[in-house]
Motif scaffolding. Sequence first.
Motif, PDB file in Angstrom:
ATOM      1  N   MET A  48      -1.789  36.704 -20.389  1.00  0.00           N
ATOM      2  CA  MET A  48      -1.633  36.450 -18.957  1.00  0.00           C
ATOM      3  C   MET A  48      -1.104  35.042 -18.729  1.00  0.00           C
ATOM      4  O   MET A  48      -1.603  34.069 -19.302  1.00  0.00           O
ATOM      5  N   LYS A  49      -0.079  34.908 -17.885  1.00  0.00           N
ATOM      6  CA  LYS A  49       0.476  33.598 -17.586  1.00  0.00           C
ATOM      7  C   LYS A  49      -0.509  32.790 -16.749  1.00  0.00           C
ATOM      8  O   LYS A  49      -1.254  33.333 -15.936  1.00  0.00           O
ATOM      9  N   SER A  50      -0.518  31.482 -16.933  1.00  0.00           N
ATOM     10  CA  SER A  50      -1.397  30.631 -16.149  1.00  0.00           C
ATOM     11  C   SER A  50      -0.945  30.635 -14.695  1.00  0.00           C
ATOM     12  O   SER A  50       0.232  30.879 -14.401  1.00  0.00           O
ATOM     13  N   PRO A  51      -1.859  30.353 -13.753  1.00  0.00           N
ATOM     14  CA  PRO A  51      -1.454  30.273 -12.344  1.00  0.00           C
ATOM     15  C   PRO A  51      -0.338  29.263 -12.118  1.00  0.00           C
ATOM     16  O   PRO A  51       0.581  29.517 -11.332  1.00  0.00           O
ATOM     17  N   THR A  52      -0.420  28.118 -12.790  1.00  0.00           N
ATOM     18  CA  THR A  52       0.619  27.096 -12.637  1.00  0.00           C
ATOM     19  C   THR A  52       1.972  27.641 -13.078  1.00  0.00           C
ATOM     20  O   THR A  52       2.979  27.505 -12.375  1.00  0.00           O
ATOM     21  N   HIS A  53       1.988  28.266 -14.250  1.00  0.00           N
ATOM     22  CA  HIS A  53       3.243  28.791 -14.778  1.00  0.00           C
ATOM     23  C   HIS A  53       3.818  29.879 -13.875  1.00  0.00           C
ATOM     24  O   HIS A  53       5.011  29.867 -13.547  1.00  0.00           O
ATOM     25  N   SER A  54       2.982  30.821 -13.450  1.00  0.00           N
ATOM     26  CA  SER A  54       3.500  31.945 -12.667  1.00  0.00           C
ATOM     27  C   SER A  54       3.989  31.482 -11.302  1.00  0.00           C
ATOM     28  O   SER A  54       5.011  31.975 -10.811  1.00  0.00           O
ATOM     29  N   PHE A  55       3.279  30.524 -10.659  1.00  0.00           N
ATOM     30  CA  PHE A  55       3.686  30.069  -9.327  1.00  0.00           C
ATOM     31  C   PHE A  55       4.988  29.286  -9.399  1.00  0.00           C
ATOM     32  O   PHE A  55       5.938  29.555  -8.648  1.00  0.00           O
ATOM     33  N   TYR A  56       5.064  28.308 -10.298  1.00  0.00           N
ATOM     34  CA  TYR A  56       6.283  27.505 -10.373  1.00  0.00           C
ATOM     35  C   TYR A  56       7.444  28.287 -10.974  1.00  0.00           C
ATOM     36  O   TYR A  56       8.603  28.031 -10.640  1.00  0.00           O
ATOM     37  N   HIS A  57       7.132  29.241 -11.834  1.00  0.00           N
ATOM     38  CA  HIS A  57       8.198  30.107 -12.357  1.00  0.00           C
ATOM     39  C   HIS A  57       8.816  30.915 -11.222  1.00  0.00           C
ATOM     40  O   HIS A  57      10.042  31.125 -11.206  1.00  0.00           O
ATOM     41  N   TYR A  58       7.987  31.355 -10.267  1.00  0.00           N
ATOM     42  CA  TYR A  58       8.507  32.096  -9.115  1.00  0.00           C
ATOM     43  C   TYR A  58       9.472  31.225  -8.315  1.00  0.00           C
ATOM     44  O   TYR A  58      10.561  31.662  -7.940  1.00  0.00           O
ATOM     45  N   LEU A  59       9.076  29.983  -8.023  1.00  0.00           N
ATOM     46  CA  LEU A  59       9.947  29.080  -7.270  1.00  0.00           C
ATOM     47  C   LEU A  59      11.253  28.812  -8.028  1.00  0.00           C
ATOM     48  O   LEU A  59      12.336  28.813  -7.435  1.00  0.00           O
ATOM     49  N   GLU A  60      11.137  28.593  -9.324  1.00  0.00           N
ATOM     50  CA  GLU A  60      12.334  28.315 -10.119  1.00  0.00           C
ATOM     51  C   GLU A  60      13.230  29.553 -10.195  1.00  0.00           C
ATOM     52  O   GLU A  60      14.458  29.436 -10.136  1.00  0.00           O
ATOM     53  N   ALA A  61      12.618  30.731 -10.319  1.00  0.00           N
ATOM     54  CA  ALA A  61      13.402  31.968 -10.350  1.00  0.00           C
ATOM     55  C   ALA A  61      14.146  32.162  -9.030  1.00  0.00           C
ATOM     56  O   ALA A  61      15.305  32.609  -9.019  1.00  0.00           O
ATOM     57  N   ALA A  62      13.491  31.837  -7.900  1.00  0.00           N
ATOM     58  CA  ALA A  62      14.151  31.945  -6.596  1.00  0.00           C
ATOM     59  C   ALA A  62      15.328  30.984  -6.520  1.00  0.00           C
ATOM     60  O   ALA A  62      16.426  31.349  -6.065  1.00  0.00           O
ATOM     61  N   TYR A  63      15.115  29.743  -6.949  1.00  0.00           N
ATOM     62  CA  TYR A  63      16.194  28.747  -6.930  1.00  0.00           C
ATOM     63  C   TYR A  63      17.371  29.219  -7.776  1.00  0.00           C
ATOM     64  O   TYR A  63      18.534  29.180  -7.345  1.00  0.00           O
ATOM     65  N   ASP A  64      17.099  29.694  -8.975  1.00  0.00           N
ATOM     66  CA  ASP A  64      18.176  30.146  -9.873  1.00  0.00           C
ATOM     67  C   ASP A  64      18.897  31.356  -9.294  1.00  0.00           C
ATOM     68  O   ASP A  64      20.133  31.465  -9.395  1.00  0.00           O
ATOM     69  N   HIS A  65      18.142  32.272  -8.696  1.00  0.00           N
ATOM     70  CA  HIS A  65      18.750  33.473  -8.117  1.00  0.00           C
ATOM     71  C   HIS A  65      19.707  33.109  -6.986  1.00  0.00           C
ATOM     72  O   HIS A  65      20.858  33.579  -6.945  1.00  0.00           O
ATOM     73  N   PHE A  66      19.257  32.274  -6.060  1.00  0.00           N
ATOM     74  CA  PHE A  66      20.104  31.924  -4.923  1.00  0.00           C
ATOM     75  C   PHE A  66      21.236  30.986  -5.328  1.00  0.00           C
ATOM     76  O   PHE A  66      22.319  31.032  -4.737  1.00  0.00           O
ATOM     77  N   ASN A  67      21.008  30.170  -6.334  1.00  0.00           N
ATOM     78  CA  ASN A  67      22.092  29.324  -6.837  1.00  0.00           C
ATOM     79  C   ASN A  67      23.229  30.203  -7.357  1.00  0.00           C
ATOM     80  O   ASN A  67      24.417  29.955  -7.081  1.00  0.00           O
ATOM     81  N   LYS A  68      22.863  31.255  -8.064  1.00  0.00           N
ATOM     82  CA  LYS A  68      23.871  32.157  -8.628  1.00  0.00           C
ATOM     83  C   LYS A  68      24.545  33.004  -7.556  1.00  0.00           C
ATOM     84  O   LYS A  68      25.778  33.135  -7.542  1.00  0.00           O
ATOM     85  N   THR A  69      23.749  33.569  -6.632  1.00  0.00           N
ATOM     86  CA  THR A  69      24.302  34.527  -5.676  1.00  0.00           C
ATOM     87  C   THR A  69      24.967  33.876  -4.468  1.00  0.00           C
ATOM     88  O   THR A  69      25.878  34.453  -3.880  1.00  0.00           O
ATOM     89  N   LEU A  70      24.521  32.690  -4.068  1.00  0.00           N
ATOM     90  CA  LEU A  70      25.044  32.056  -2.850  1.00  0.00           C
ATOM     91  C   LEU A  70      25.885  30.818  -3.109  1.00  0.00           C
ATOM     92  O   LEU A  70      26.696  30.428  -2.260  1.00  0.00           O
TER      93      LEU A  70
END
Length: 260
Positions: free
Chosen positions: A1-23
Motif C-alpha cells: 500500500m502506498k503511503s498517504p504522502t506518496h498517494s496524495f502528492y502523486h495525484y497532484l503530480e499526475a494531474a500536472y503531467d496530464h494537463f501539461n501534455k494535453t493542454l
Amino acid sequence: MKSPTHSFYHYLEAAYDHFNKTLFNGRLPTCLLTVQREKNVMGYFSANRWTDAEGRIVHEIAVNPAYFARHNMMEVLQTIVHEMVHNWQHCFGKPSRSGYHNKEWADKMDQIGLMPSSTGLPGGKRTGQKVSDFPKKGGAFERAARAFILKSKGLPWVDRFTALTPSCQPREQDHAWEEDLDNSAMEERIDDETLAALLHCPISELFSDLVPSEQLQLAARKKVKSRYTCAHCQTNVWGKSNLKILCGECGAAYVEHEAA
C-alpha cells in the motif's frame, strides 16, 4: 500500500503531467507542487521559489486542501490548471505585477478551454487582480479533465477539517455531462453515475469521515476573542470569553461585550 504522502502528492503530480501534455504540449517545465493553507486562496503560483544543492531553481504551484471538500473535482483541477497558465506565462509570456491577471493570461486560459471571469460566471471581467474561471462546454480543459477523472477516480485523501465556506468566487459548471461524454476505450471504466458525482458533486459528499460543519463552527466561535471595556477608564482589552478582569489603573471591573 502506498503511503498517504506518496498517494496524495502523486495525484497532484499526475494531474500536472496530464494537463501539461494535453493542454500545453508538454512545454511547461517541472515545478514543485505543495500544499499550503493560505486563507481565502485555493491555489497560487510562485516563480523561482525553490532551489537544490546543485543550484537548480524551480517554480512552485500550491493548492489549499482546506477548500477541497467545499468544491468538486472539476474545480480542484481548474485551480491546478489556472496556476499552470501563470507558469506558462512566466516561462513564455509577459506577466504583469504579482497576482494580476492580464490579457495575455486571459487569452491563454480561453485557448485551453477555461473562460476567465472575475465572478466565476458568464459576464465577469476577464482581467484583474482577482479572476476566477469556468470551463467552456466541450472545450479542451473539460475533455482533458474528464479523461483524467476517469483514469484517476478522484482524490485519494481529503482534509477532514474543511473550510466553512468555499474559496473565492463560485464557478459555473456544466451539468449536461451525459450529452458529450467521451466513451473511448480505456483499460478501467467507471459507471456514468459515479463519473457525474466525481465531476460535479462537492467532494464532501464523496467522503464519509469529514468533521461535521457544526463542530467546526463551534470551534471557530471559541477562537473569537471578546472585547472588555473598563467601566471607568474606557480602556479596552481582548481575551477569551467569561474572564473576570479588574483595571490596574482604577480597580473597576472590565465589562465583556458580546462578539459581533
